[in-house]
Structures are given as C-alpha cells and as structure tokens.
Design a protein around this motif. Structure first.
Motif, PDB file in Angstrom:
ATOM      1  N   ASN A 196     -18.635   5.151  -9.361  1.00  0.00           N
ATOM      2  CA  ASN A 196     -17.850   6.452  -8.962  1.00  0.00           C
ATOM      3  C   ASN A 196     -16.551   5.998  -8.561  1.00  0.00           C
ATOM      4  N   SER A 197     -15.989   4.943  -9.515  1.00  0.00           N
ATOM      5  CA  SER A 197     -14.354   4.782  -9.309  1.00  0.00           C
ATOM      6  C   SER A 197     -13.993   4.873  -7.902  1.00  0.00           C
ATOM      7  N   GLN A 198     -14.667   4.063  -7.202  1.00  0.00           N
ATOM      8  CA  GLN A 198     -14.561   3.942  -5.662  1.00  0.00           C
ATOM      9  C   GLN A 198     -13.928   2.571  -5.252  1.00  0.00           C
ATOM     10  N   TYR A 199     -13.103   2.509  -4.189  1.00  0.00           N
ATOM     11  CA  TYR A 199     -12.389   1.233  -3.857  1.00  0.00           C
ATOM     12  C   TYR A 199     -12.688   1.246  -2.370  1.00  0.00           C
ATOM     13  N   LYS A 200     -13.420   0.229  -1.901  1.00  0.00           N
ATOM     14  CA  LYS A 200     -13.778  -0.009  -0.343  1.00  0.00           C
ATOM     15  C   LYS A 200     -12.966  -1.135   0.129  1.00  0.00           C
ATOM     16  N   LEU A 201     -11.963  -0.768   1.270  1.00  0.00           N
ATOM     17  CA  LEU A 201     -11.339  -1.839   2.030  1.00  0.00           C
ATOM     18  C   LEU A 201     -12.241  -1.834   3.448  1.00  0.00           C
ATOM     19  N   ASN A 202     -12.784  -3.106   3.769  1.00  0.00           N
ATOM     20  CA  ASN A 202     -13.371  -3.348   4.928  1.00  0.00           C
ATOM     21  C   ASN A 202     -12.337  -3.857   5.948  1.00  0.00           C
ATOM     22  N   VAL A 203     -11.961  -3.364   7.090  1.00  0.00           N
ATOM     23  CA  VAL A 203     -11.027  -3.718   7.993  1.00  0.00           C
ATOM     24  C   VAL A 203     -11.512  -5.080   8.801  1.00  0.00           C
ATOM     25  N   LEU A 204     -10.577  -5.900   8.567  1.00  0.00           N
ATOM     26  CA  LEU A 204     -11.058  -7.120   9.274  1.00  0.00           C
ATOM     27  C   LEU A 204     -10.142  -7.215  10.791  1.00  0.00           C
ATOM     28  N   LYS A 205      -8.997  -6.900  10.471  1.00  0.00           N
ATOM     29  CA  LYS A 205      -7.964  -7.121  11.786  1.00  0.00           C
ATOM     30  C   LYS A 205      -7.309  -5.367  11.876  1.00  0.00           C
ATOM     31  N   LYS A 206      -6.737  -5.436  13.158  1.00  0.00           N
ATOM     32  CA  LYS A 206      -6.621  -4.058  13.735  1.00  0.00           C
ATOM     33  C   LYS A 206      -5.411  -3.575  12.627  1.00  0.00           C
ATOM     34  N   LEU A 207      -5.458  -2.058  12.222  1.00  0.00           N
ATOM     35  CA  LEU A 207      -4.365  -1.770  11.791  1.00  0.00           C
ATOM     36  C   LEU A 207      -3.549  -0.650  12.758  1.00  0.00           C
ATOM     37  N   GLU A 208      -2.373  -0.833  13.024  1.00  0.00           N
ATOM     38  CA  GLU A 208      -1.482  -0.349  14.125  1.00  0.00           C
ATOM     39  C   GLU A 208      -1.086   1.368  13.498  1.00  0.00           C
ATOM     40  N   PRO A 209      -0.799   2.042  14.356  1.00  0.00           N
ATOM     41  CA  PRO A 209      -0.680   3.671  13.971  1.00  0.00           C
ATOM     42  C   PRO A 209       0.887   3.449  13.717  1.00  0.00           C
ATOM     43  N   PHE A 210       1.002   4.491  12.485  1.00  0.00           N
ATOM     44  CA  PHE A 210       2.233   4.742  12.065  1.00  0.00           C
ATOM     45  C   PHE A 210       3.069   3.537  11.381  1.00  0.00           C
ATOM     46  N   GLU A 211       1.942   2.569  10.920  1.00  0.00           N
ATOM     47  CA  GLU A 211       2.877   1.449  10.255  1.00  0.00           C
ATOM     48  C   GLU A 211       2.160   1.466   8.826  1.00  0.00           C
ATOM     49  N   PRO A 212       3.248   1.385   7.802  1.00  0.00           N
ATOM     50  CA  PRO A 212       2.670   1.589   6.435  1.00  0.00           C
ATOM     51  C   PRO A 212       1.771   0.584   6.343  1.00  0.00           C
ATOM     52  N   MET A 213       0.879   0.616   5.116  1.00  0.00           N
ATOM     53  CA  MET A 213       0.075  -0.325   4.888  1.00  0.00           C
ATOM     54  C   MET A 213      -0.309  -0.319   3.274  1.00  0.00           C
ATOM     55  N   PRO A 214       0.605  -1.365   2.850  1.00  0.00           N
ATOM     56  CA  PRO A 214       0.511  -1.490   1.270  1.00  0.00           C
ATOM     57  C   PRO A 214      -0.480  -2.459   0.611  1.00  0.00           C
ATOM     58  N   VAL A 215      -1.260  -1.718  -0.382  1.00  0.00           N
ATOM     59  CA  VAL A 215      -2.280  -2.821  -0.908  1.00  0.00           C
ATOM     60  C   VAL A 215      -2.008  -2.905  -2.290  1.00  0.00           C
ATOM     61  N   LYS A 216      -1.930  -3.801  -3.033  1.00  0.00           N
ATOM     62  CA  LYS A 216      -1.765  -4.280  -4.502  1.00  0.00           C
ATOM     63  C   LYS A 216      -2.922  -4.507  -4.979  1.00  0.00           C
ATOM     64  N   LEU A 217      -3.017  -3.987  -6.161  1.00  0.00           N
ATOM     65  CA  LEU A 217      -4.443  -3.867  -7.020  1.00  0.00           C
ATOM     66  C   LEU A 217      -4.256  -4.264  -8.477  1.00  0.00           C
ATOM     67  N   ALA A 218      -4.633  -5.462  -9.046  1.00  0.00           N
ATOM     68  CA  ALA A 218      -4.492  -5.768 -10.547  1.00  0.00           C
ATOM     69  C   ALA A 218      -5.857  -5.421 -11.157  1.00  0.00           C
ATOM     70  N   PHE A 219      -5.625  -4.795 -12.474  1.00  0.00           N
ATOM     71  CA  PHE A 219      -6.933  -4.423 -12.982  1.00  0.00           C
ATOM     72  C   PHE A 219      -6.678  -4.350 -14.498  1.00  0.00           C
ATOM     73  N   GLU A 220      -7.448  -3.881 -15.302  1.00  0.00           N
ATOM     74  CA  GLU A 220      -7.534  -3.667 -16.622  1.00  0.00           C
ATOM     75  C   GLU A 220      -7.594  -2.181 -16.918  1.00  0.00           C
TER      76      GLU A 220
END
Length: 527
Positions: A196-220
């Motif tokens: 289903n072309s779904q990418y799942k990020l399980n949160v390990l540490k607290k994400l603060e509000p109003f702080e941008p969260m960049p995630v880089k993904l390498a693929f083919e």
C-alpha cells in the motif's frame, strides 16, 4: 467547563482583593468561589486559571455561573474574539470568530508538510532520495507499552525493503519497535509496506510542537514512469489522539517523478546486401543508457523487420559471431519481424559501449524499400520503452532489395562473310547468383537477319580460360598453376622449381557453377 482535564493550583485571584477562595472540583468540571467578605455591587472581579484542553477538537461549550444565597440568572456570554493560529504552510492566520470562547479547541494538525528530491535521478529504476518535512501542532510523545506512529502513505513509485534506514537530524527519534520498551528496537529504522506504499515512523522520543521534523529517505525508483502522486498523506495516530490526514505540498523539483523509461544511447541497424534472393546479414548496434543484466532475466526485443522470405512460422534464430553476452539462439517471430534476445545468466549488456548482434535473413526475389519503422525495447532490471531505431541509408537500409541487373553486357560475331558460319559470342555478368535450383533462364533476343532455323538444340560452347591465368588448386602442395587450354579437359603446368609437370587437375577453386574455374588474371609474366 466540560472537556478540561486539570486546573493549576493556586488559582490567581489577586484581582479580587482577597474576596474569594477558589476550589476546583474535577469530577464535576466546576470552579467554586467561596466568599471571604461581602462584595460591592457593580464591581468587576477577574479570576484567571490555566486548564489543559481536551485531546479532541470541540466547539465552545456553554458555561454557566450561579450563586448561592441570592438567585442570579445562570448564564455567561462567551467571548466572540478571534485568536491567531497557523495555516497549513505555517503562516499566521486568524482562527474562527468563536475561537476565544472558553474551551474552543482546534484539532491537532501536521503543518508545513513538504516533500522534495534531494539526490538521485528521475530514471527508472535508479537510486533516488527525498526529504519529507512536517511540523506537529501538539506534543507527540511515546507511551511505554504502546505505539505512537506517523504514517506516510501514497508514496507510489518507491521500491524499498521491509525495514528502512532513515537519515536526518531527527532520525534518532524514530525506531522500528512495535511498542515502546521492547528490547529489539533499532534506532533510525522504520517500517515500509510495499503493497500500500505506506511508510511507518514509530516515535521513540518526544516530538515538540511547532518544530519542523525532516526525514530523509533513500530508495530505488520503480521500473514504470509516473507523474508525482497527488495524494500524499501523513496521518498521525496514537493510543489517545489522532491527527487528521494532510497532503504534502510538492516543491518544484517534482519529488517521486519518474521518467517513462530509460533509453538506448545507440540503436542502429543495417544490412550486408540489397541483392534480391541473397542471404542478408542484419547487424544491430546497441548501447543502453543503463546496464542490462542476465541475472535479472533482461531481454532486448527488436520488431518491425518485415519483408524477408523463408519460413512464415516462429523459430529459433542462430546469432552470428555470438559472444557470451547473449544466448546463442534468439527467438524469431516471422509475422511481425521480431527478434527476441535473452541476456545470458551472469552476463550484461554494458552501458558506455556498443554491443553488436548479427544474424541472417533471406532477401525476397522482388524489389522492395524495406521497413520504414524498426523498434527496440528492453525489459528486466531496467525498463526501456520501445524506441525507433536509426536505419542505415541507401542500399544498407535493412531489408531493402533492389532489382537484379547485368553489370557487364557485350555481344559480337567472328565473321562478316555472307552465308558463312558465324560464331556469336555473348559476354555478361549479373549482380546476383544465377542458380539452376531456382529454374532460372537467360534469353538473348534481337538476333535478326540470321539464316539458322528455329531449334531446341542449338549448340553452345563456353571457352576455357586463356593461358596466362593463375588458378589455385585444392588439396595441392603447389601454390599455383597455369592453364594450358585443350579441346577436352584442361591440363595444368606447374611452375615449381622450374620443373613443368603437365597433369589433369581433379578439382578447382570455383565461383558459382562448377563450370567456372576460379582463376585470377596474372598482372605480369613474373606473377
């Protein structure tokens, strides 16, 4: 005050000059103010307190005030002022006109959601990299024994393994564990669901509000071309709250755009002869943009080579000068003029250099221009869509056949005496093979004025080569010999060590029919 979960203590009553003592009754969501002294009519009193908003969005509730001892109408007017909030792109905007009313709660959101390509190519299926950035409007915090995850869906055209390593400054805030507290958590790893072309990020540490969260993904990139998907979604879910879906905003670099296919840098085709009825060697020269490997069962298909003669059924085609790159036998589909080449296991058709394929077809006996459209495509670990090949020009164009002709023609007689026997000599040379197996006949007409009657048995002769031509003998240790014409069979005089040994040869090097000796003219006597 329904929906609020807690009230800070102490309640700020400084503005009341100590007239009240405040008490918060949580189970009834009620604030009780006890009088410590009499109040004065017409005086305003302000009581301030902080509450925790509910976890779900809600409109303003009806809040009532009443007093004991004296009956006062139980009502309060909600504030109709507006508050500022942020739009999806992170810019300041006004909220609803009732946002200042008590306990009016906006839904939690992910804002400033962007996706863009940061590395790689648009070619299928080549390495690529994208960066996805989102900003939560609430705290997203993991809970022991539970899973709090962010799901990114709609990532069509991405090819990944089940577990993926991510990068970026906040990669350590995510892991692949199914719930917080498990021992086998791999930090910086995420889950990918190809179906289903779904990418799942399980949160390990607290994400603060109003702080941008960049995630880089390498693929083919996938093997098929596509426009950028239009329905990227980033729903965030946890045990106690859910953030509604929000579409990613695409930047101008067209993240996840995949070109329709790779291509051939070189795709040329030519033939060896345009003679009718001849065996014709077709030569294909190819250079793919990316390497095609046999381990991925890559095939190259050339189609449109119609116009050859021979079998009209499909068959196996033997390749000429076959190298180990391809299986030595290709598949030939006669009806469509299609040749299917299979890259051999462990071999590859390299990028950066030409690969040559040669095979024989039979030209028809009639003139034709040959096909005007020949295409080539490839499938396997690299997808190359059908492309038009570059056809050689002139007589080298594939399966072009020209009308056969006589390249040399001469006719003469040996006497002009009336009523004398006259030997007519005709000399000709054709640019095609004249074979008895094709039931060919040669007609010489226009010999008017003769006295010879019609006959089906007119004697004809063909002279032997004249003295002075060199013929190489077959299976002979003697390199050459000189013809000496006779009235019957020719003899050969060998000039080896100045010794002449006349003998009748048993075989000759011949061109065409057996009656033609393959002799080469001597340039000088010393030859």
């Amino acid at each position: 005050l329904s929906g609020s979960r807690a009230l800070t203590d102490p309640i700020d009553t400084e503005a009341t000059d100590g007239v009240f003592e405040a008490e918060w009754i949580a189970e009834r969501e009620m604030l009780v103010l006890a009088f410590t002294e009499d109040t004065l009519p017409g005086k305003d009193f302000v009581i301030s307190s902080e509450v925790t908003n509910p976890i779900l969005a809600q409109g303003s509730k009806s809040v009532f005030i009443k007093s004991s001892g004296i009956v006062i109408q139980p009502q309060m007017e909600p504030d109709s002022g507006a508050l500022e909030t942020l739009d999806d792109e992170g810019d300041t905007m006004g909220a609803s006109t009732e946002a200042k009313a008590p306990l009016f709660v906006l839904a939690p959101r992910l804002i400033e959601c962007t996706i863009y390509k940061t590395d790689g190519t648009y070619w299928p299926p080549q390495d690529s990299k994208i960066t996805m950035t989102f900003t939560p409007t609430v705290v997203i915090e993991p809970v022991l024994g539970c899973v709090v995850s962010i799901h990114i869906t709609g990532l069509r055209g991405v090819v990944l393994e089940d577990e993926v390593v991510i990068s970026g400054p906040d990669a350590d805030k995510f892991a692949d564990c199914q719930e917080l507290g498990m021992e086998d958590c791999n930090i910086g790893m995420t889950r990918w669901h190809q179906f289903n072309s779904q990418y799942k990020l399980n949160v390990l540490k607290k994400l603060e509000p109003f702080e941008p969260m960049p995630v880089k993904l390498a693929f083919e990139n996938a093997v098929m071309g596509q426009e950028p998907p239009a329905d990227w979604k980033t729903p965030d879910s946890s045990e106690w709250e859910e953030i509604p879906s929000h579409a990613f905003l695409r930047k101008a670099d067209r993240a996840l755009y995949i070109l329709p296919s790779a291509s051939f840098v070189t795709k040329q085709i030519n033939q060896s002869t345009s003679a009718s009825g001849a065996t014709n060697t077709i030569t294909i020269v190819l250079e793919p943009q990316f390497t095609l490997t046999g381990d991925e069962v890559s095939t190259i298909t050339t189609s449109g080579l119609t116009g050859s003669t021979g079998s009209t059924t499909d068959k196996n085609m033997k390749l000429l000068d076959a190298n180990p790159t391809f299986n030595s036998i290709a598949r030939w589909i006669a009806r469509t003029g299609t040749l299917v080449l299979l890259v051999a296991p462990g071999q590859e058709v390299p990028a950066g250099e030409n690969s040559v394929i040669m095979f024989d077809l039979a030209n028809p006996n009639i003139q034709q221009e040959g096909p005007q459209l020949v295409q080539v495509l490839a499938v396997g670990d690299k997808q190359v869509s059908a492309a038009v090949m570059e056809l050689a020009e002139g007589d080298s164009a594939p399966l072009k056949v020209v009308s056969p002709s006589f390249t040399e023609l001469a006719v003469g007689a040996n006497t002009t005496t009336p009523d004398a026997t006259n030997v007519i000599t005709v000399t000709f040379q054709a640019d095609v093979v004249l074979s008895s197996s094709r039931r060919l006949g040669i007609t010489i007409q226009g010999l008017v004025g003769k006295a010879t009657e019609s006959t089906m048995a007119l004697p004809i002769t063909r002279p032997w080569p004249n003295t002075g031509t060199v013929c190489k003998l077959i299976n002979s240790s003697e390199p050459s010999a000189i013809w000496t014409p006779t009235t019957s069979a020719p003899t050969v005089t060998s000039e080896l060590n100045s010794i002449s040994t006349p003998r009748v040869p048993t075989s000759f090097v011949t061109y065409g029919s057996a009656a033609t000796a393959g002799c080469l003219p001597i340039a000088t006597a010393d030859s």
